[in-house]
Design a protein around this motif. Structure first.
Motif, PDB file in Angstrom:
ATOM      1  N   ARG A  29       0.822  -1.207   0.000  1.00 47.94           N
ATOM      2  CA  ARG A  29       0.000   0.000   0.000  1.00 47.94           C
ATOM      3  C   ARG A  29       0.861   1.263   0.000  1.00 47.94           C
ATOM      4  O   ARG A  29       1.860   1.371   0.705  1.00 47.94           O
ATOM      5  N   GLN A  30       0.437   2.237  -0.817  1.00 44.18           N
ATOM      6  CA  GLN A  30       0.994   3.590  -0.792  1.00 44.18           C
ATOM      7  C   GLN A  30      -0.168   4.557  -0.929  1.00 44.18           C
ATOM      8  O   GLN A  30      -0.685   4.771  -2.022  1.00 44.18           O
ATOM      9  N   GLY A  31      -0.580   5.164   0.197  1.00 46.72           N
ATOM     10  CA  GLY A  31      -1.771   5.995   0.178  1.00 46.72           C
ATOM     11  C   GLY A  31      -2.976   5.153  -0.213  1.00 46.72           C
ATOM     12  O   GLY A  31      -3.192   4.061   0.331  1.00 46.72           O
ATOM     13  N   ASP A  32      -3.752   5.632  -1.179  1.00 39.53           N
ATOM     14  CA  ASP A  32      -4.887   4.858  -1.675  1.00 39.53           C
ATOM     15  C   ASP A  32      -4.463   3.845  -2.738  1.00 39.53           C
ATOM     16  O   ASP A  32      -5.262   2.981  -3.117  1.00 39.53           O
ATOM     17  N   GLY A  33      -3.239   3.970  -3.214  1.00 41.66           N
ATOM     18  CA  GLY A  33      -2.763   3.083  -4.263  1.00 41.66           C
ATOM     19  C   GLY A  33      -1.872   1.973  -3.731  1.00 41.66           C
ATOM     20  O   GLY A  33      -1.775   1.742  -2.522  1.00 41.66           O
ATOM     21  N   ILE A  34      -1.250   1.263  -4.674  1.00 40.63           N
ATOM     22  CA  ILE A  34      -0.331   0.186  -4.319  1.00 40.63           C
ATOM     23  C   ILE A  34       0.906   0.269  -5.206  1.00 40.63           C
ATOM     24  O   ILE A  34       0.882   0.874  -6.289  1.00 40.63           O
ATOM     25  N   LEU A  35       1.973  -0.343  -4.731  1.00 41.30           N
ATOM     26  CA  LEU A  35       3.195  -0.505  -5.510  1.00 41.30           C
ATOM     27  C   LEU A  35       3.545  -1.982  -5.569  1.00 41.30           C
ATOM     28  O   LEU A  35       3.355  -2.718  -4.599  1.00 41.30           O
ATOM     29  N   TRP A  36       4.030  -2.407  -6.727  1.00 44.58           N
ATOM     30  CA  TRP A  36       4.539  -3.767  -6.890  1.00 44.58           C
ATOM     31  C   TRP A  36       6.049  -3.722  -7.109  1.00 44.58           C
ATOM     32  O   TRP A  36       6.549  -2.825  -7.819  1.00 44.58           O
TER      33      TRP A  36
ATOM     34  N   GLY B 236       9.260 -11.574   2.884  1.00 46.40           N
ATOM     35  CA  GLY B 236       7.837 -11.334   2.692  1.00 46.40           C
ATOM     36  C   GLY B 236       7.503  -9.891   2.407  1.00 46.40           C
ATOM     37  O   GLY B 236       8.316  -8.984   2.608  1.00 46.40           O
ATOM     38  N   PRO B 237       6.278  -9.636   1.954  1.00 48.56           N
ATOM     39  CA  PRO B 237       5.895  -8.280   1.520  1.00 48.56           C
ATOM     40  C   PRO B 237       5.919  -7.249   2.645  1.00 48.56           C
ATOM     41  O   PRO B 237       6.108  -6.063   2.384  1.00 48.56           O
ATOM     42  N   ARG B 238       5.720  -7.659   3.870  1.00 49.74           N
ATOM     43  CA  ARG B 238       5.722  -6.685   4.968  1.00 49.74           C
ATOM     44  C   ARG B 238       7.084  -6.029   5.144  1.00 49.74           C
ATOM     45  O   ARG B 238       7.179  -4.939   5.710  1.00 49.74           O
ATOM     46  N   HIS B 239       8.114  -6.701   4.669  1.00 50.77           N
ATOM     47  CA  HIS B 239       9.471  -6.184   4.854  1.00 50.77           C
ATOM     48  C   HIS B 239      10.062  -5.625   3.563  1.00 50.77           C
ATOM     49  O   HIS B 239      11.226  -5.248   3.539  1.00 50.77           O
ATOM     50  N   TRP B 240       9.261  -5.584   2.508  1.00 52.21           N
ATOM     51  CA  TRP B 240       9.753  -4.994   1.263  1.00 52.21           C
ATOM     52  C   TRP B 240       9.593  -3.484   1.349  1.00 52.21           C
ATOM     53  O   TRP B 240       8.527  -2.971   1.697  1.00 52.21           O
ATOM     54  N   SER B 241      10.644  -2.778   1.046  1.00 51.00           N
ATOM     55  CA  SER B 241      10.612  -1.314   1.093  1.00 51.00           C
ATOM     56  C   SER B 241      10.108  -0.780  -0.240  1.00 51.00           C
ATOM     57  O   SER B 241      10.818  -0.880  -1.251  1.00 51.00           O
ATOM     58  N   PRO B 242       8.901  -0.239  -0.281  1.00 51.34           N
ATOM     59  CA  PRO B 242       8.340   0.231  -1.552  1.00 51.34           C
ATOM     60  C   PRO B 242       9.202   1.309  -2.184  1.00 51.34           C
ATOM     61  O   PRO B 242       9.604   2.263  -1.532  1.00 51.34           O
ATOM     62  N   ALA B 243       9.498   1.087  -3.448  1.00 49.76           N
ATOM     63  CA  ALA B 243      10.252   2.073  -4.220  1.00 49.76           C
ATOM     64  C   ALA B 243       9.618   2.135  -5.597  1.00 49.76           C
ATOM     65  O   ALA B 243       9.612   1.134  -6.318  1.00 49.76           O
ATOM     66  N   PRO B 244       9.051   3.266  -5.988  1.00 49.09           N
ATOM     67  CA  PRO B 244       8.393   3.350  -7.294  1.00 49.09           C
ATOM     68  C   PRO B 244       9.344   2.964  -8.423  1.00 49.09           C
ATOM     69  O   PRO B 244      10.485   3.418  -8.472  1.00 49.09           O
ATOM     70  N   SER B 245       8.889   2.083  -9.298  1.00 45.24           N
ATOM     71  CA  SER B 245       9.669   1.719 -10.473  1.00 45.24           C
ATOM     72  C   SER B 245       9.130   2.474 -11.678  1.00 45.24           C
ATOM     73  O   SER B 245       8.027   3.023 -11.645  1.00 45.24           O
TER      74      SER B 245
ATOM     75  N   PRO C  75       7.201   3.274 -14.884  1.00 48.37           N
ATOM     76  CA  PRO C  75       5.932   2.698 -15.331  1.00 48.37           C
ATOM     77  C   PRO C  75       6.001   2.203 -16.775  1.00 48.37           C
ATOM     78  O   PRO C  75       5.355   2.748 -17.674  1.00 48.37           O
ATOM     79  N   THR C  76       6.780   1.165 -17.000  1.00 47.75           N
ATOM     80  CA  THR C  76       7.014   0.666 -18.351  1.00 47.75           C
ATOM     81  C   THR C  76       6.114  -0.514 -18.673  1.00 47.75           C
ATOM     82  O   THR C  76       5.537  -1.143 -17.791  1.00 47.75           O
ATOM     83  N   TRP C  77       6.043  -0.826 -19.971  1.00 46.95           N
ATOM     84  CA  TRP C  77       5.352  -2.051 -20.378  1.00 46.95           C
ATOM     85  C   TRP C  77       6.074  -3.272 -19.837  1.00 46.95           C
ATOM     86  O   TRP C  77       5.442  -4.201 -19.319  1.00 46.95           O
ATOM     87  N   SER C  78       7.380  -3.307 -19.907  1.00 47.72           N
ATOM     88  CA  SER C  78       8.115  -4.546 -19.684  1.00 47.72           C
ATOM     89  C   SER C  78       8.039  -5.052 -18.257  1.00 47.72           C
ATOM     90  O   SER C  78       7.780  -6.239 -18.025  1.00 47.72           O
ATOM     91  N   ASP C  79       8.268  -4.183 -17.268  1.00 51.74           N
ATOM     92  CA  ASP C  79       8.268  -4.663 -15.887  1.00 51.74           C
ATOM     93  C   ASP C  79       7.664  -3.669 -14.909  1.00 51.74           C
ATOM     94  O   ASP C  79       7.865  -3.778 -13.701  1.00 51.74           O
ATOM     95  N   GLY C  80       6.903  -2.705 -15.421  1.00 56.24           N
ATOM     96  CA  GLY C  80       6.315  -1.686 -14.561  1.00 56.24           C
ATOM     97  C   GLY C  80       4.865  -1.965 -14.208  1.00 56.24           C
ATOM     98  O   GLY C  80       4.237  -2.908 -14.702  1.00 56.24           O
ATOM     99  N   ALA C  81       4.322  -1.107 -13.347  1.00 57.40           N
ATOM    100  CA  ALA C  81       2.965  -1.284 -12.844  1.00 57.40           C
ATOM    101  C   ALA C  81       1.889  -1.286 -13.933  1.00 57.40           C
ATOM    102  O   ALA C  81       0.945  -2.080 -13.861  1.00 57.40           O
ATOM    103  N   PRO C  82       1.967  -0.421 -14.969  1.00 61.60           N
ATOM    104  CA  PRO C  82       0.884  -0.451 -15.970  1.00 61.60           C
ATOM    105  C   PRO C  82       0.775  -1.796 -16.690  1.00 61.60           C
ATOM    106  O   PRO C  82      -0.344  -2.274 -16.940  1.00 61.60           O
ATOM    107  N   GLY C  83       1.911  -2.410 -17.041  1.00 64.36           N
ATOM    108  CA  GLY C  83       1.858  -3.700 -17.708  1.00 64.36           C
ATOM    109  C   GLY C  83       1.278  -4.780 -16.815  1.00 64.36           C
ATOM    110  O   GLY C  83       0.440  -5.591 -17.242  1.00 64.36           O
ATOM    111  N   THR C  84       1.717  -4.812 -15.563  1.00 68.14           N
ATOM    112  CA  THR C  84       1.195  -5.800 -14.620  1.00 68.14           C
ATOM    113  C   THR C  84      -0.283  -5.549 -14.348  1.00 68.14           C
ATOM    114  O   THR C  84      -1.083  -6.489 -14.251  1.00 68.14           O
ATOM    115  N   ALA C  85      -0.668  -4.273 -14.242  1.00 66.19           N
ATOM    116  CA  ALA C  85      -2.081  -3.948 -14.028  1.00 66.19           C
ATOM    117  C   ALA C  85      -2.942  -4.418 -15.201  1.00 66.19           C
ATOM    118  O   ALA C  85      -4.078  -4.869 -15.004  1.00 66.19           O
ATOM    119  N   ARG C  86      -2.414  -4.331 -16.418  1.00 67.24           N
ATOM    120  CA  ARG C  86      -3.184  -4.804 -17.568  1.00 67.24           C
ATOM    121  C   ARG C  86      -3.396  -6.320 -17.488  1.00 67.24           C
ATOM    122  O   ARG C  86      -4.488  -6.805 -17.815  1.00 67.24           O
TER     123      ARG C  86
END
Length: 410
Positions: free
Chosen positions: A236-243, A255-264, A266-277
């Motif tokens: 979770r980041q605010g109302d959104g999420i990061l992968w 595990g995910p609780r210990h992953w430090s969110p860092a915005p990547s 937003p590419t097709w290849s490995d970014g959030a928009p591609g995964t969201a699609r």
């Protein structure tokens, strides 16, 4: 009805200029810069990729068919001397097969060439066990997407690919004394979550096949497991999420609780928009409103940020503005958020602002090592930019000629 794209006329003009710069395939190959290697049989930067600029255009016409055929003839000559191999659809004979398929969908021609080439393709089960062949768009899943597009039915080859992916979704493997999903990459010892190399690719194919009525035992469960993994790692980041784009063995174990969110990026290849699609395709396949919400939440960090701060430095499909432009149009079609339509226009404006008529292929591209690159191809070059602009000008959504099938987006 949605309003017309704000920059429609300019997008069509620039796309036409790019196709003019690509009209001589021999010259395009010769003028490719050393920082962006040319490959005769490549969607990234080769004859199959350049052919898509013409056969994939929604405008069509005899001139486009002729120019696409000129590229395909050169690629076919190169393929006659290339060893058959399990190369997916981004390189080798697979790239030519995909380009021929798009050309056939546009004109009805090239079917004989496509059928002849099919005899040189690896058997899918052999491809599934080929060392080094990835699971994403550039590997086994790409082969499956071609087979689904080629026949649209549960052919033995497509069933073999889907069955293997379903099996992988159930399996775990040992890694450094830990148990990890069988999707784990032996190449770089990471779990990739994106479309190009990771689990979003199989998720997209399984979902697209399901929507097309090609459904095997265990396919629904496999889709649910893959979305479940992405849900677990949606931080979770605010109302959104990061992968994360990928996970190391230590990160997976923590595990995910210990992953430090860092915005990547937003590419097709490995970014959030591609995964969201990929998640959106799963939502459409299984009628899951909660997954539409998950896809939407992955976009909120982008919607609320200035696109100029996204860190994109390429106009191309794979890692740049063209890829996220097309993705935004696809995602907006099934998400009730007017901000996405505004973002679609804003991205188009940025991409069009990078147009440089002094450059050989109308845009300045950057190689992975940071050097300027002259790139005419699809994944990494001008052909992809032209197709993204054409599709934007038509209102967004799935590409009319299906060029975005190679990206597992439709």
């Amino acid at each position: 009805m949605h309003p017309a794209p704000r920059h429609r006329d300019q997008a069509r003009t620039v796309a036409a200029r790019i196709r003019g710069a690509l009209a001589d395939p021999g010259a395009a190959a010769a003028d490719t810069g050393p920082a962006s290697p040319w490959g005769d049989l490549s969607l990234a930067n080769g004859y199959p990729g350049v052919s898509l600029a013409f056969s994939g255009s929604p405008l069509g016409g005899a001139d486009h068919a002729r120019l696409a055929a000129a590229c395909l003839d050169r690629a076919t000559t190169a393929a006659a001397h290339a060893p058959p191999g399990a190369t997916g659809i981004h390189d080798g004979t697979g790239a030519l097969a995909f380009a021929l398929l798009v050309a056939h969908r546009a004109t009805g021609d090239h079917l004989d060439a496509l059928d002849r080439l099919a005899t040189r393709w690896p058997r899918p089960l052999h491809a599934a066990t080929t060392p080094g062949l990835g699971i994403g768009a550039d590997g086994l899943t790409g082969i499956g997407r071609h087979l689904l597009a080629r026949d649209g039915t549960a052919t033995p080859g497509l069933r073999a690919v889907l069955a293997h992916l379903i099996t992988l979704s159930r399996r775990t493997v040992p890694r450094h004394g830990r148990t990890v999903p069988a999707w784990w990459s032996a190449h770089d010892d990471r779990l990739h979550l994106g479309l190009a190399h990771g689990i979003a690719g199989p998720l997209a194919l399984l979902s697209l096949a399901h929507r097309a009525g090609v459904v095997l035992d265990g396919q629904r469960d496999a889709i649910e497991r893959l979305v479940g993994l992405l849900t677990d790692w949606a931080v979770r980041q605010g109302d959104g999420i990061l992968w994360p784009a990928h996970l190391t063995p230590d990160e997976w174990a923590a595990g995910p609780r210990h992953w430090s969110p860092a915005p990547s990026r937003p590419t097709w290849s490995d970014g959030a928009p591609g995964t969201a699609r990929a998640v959106q395709l799963a939502a459409l396949a299984l009628g899951r409103h909660d997954w539409h919400t998950l896809a939407h939440r992955a976009l909120l960090p982008l919607i609320t940020q200035d696109p100029e701060k996204w860190g994109l430095d390429s106009p191309g499909i794979r890692h740049g503005w063209s890829g996220v432009l097309h993705l935004t149009g696809l995602l907006a079609a099934h998400l009730d958020d007017g901000r996405l339509r505004l973002l679609h226009d804003e991205i188009a404006s940025i991409l069009l602002a990078h147009h440089d008529p002094r450059s050989r292929f109308c845009y300045r591209f950057t190689a992975p090592d940071g050097r300027p690159a002259a790139s005419p191809g699809f994944l990494d070059g001008a052909a992809g930019v032209a197709l993204a602009l054409d599709t934007y000008a038509g209102g967004g959504g799935p590409a009319v000629r299906g060029w975005d099938m190679a990206l597992l987006l439709a």
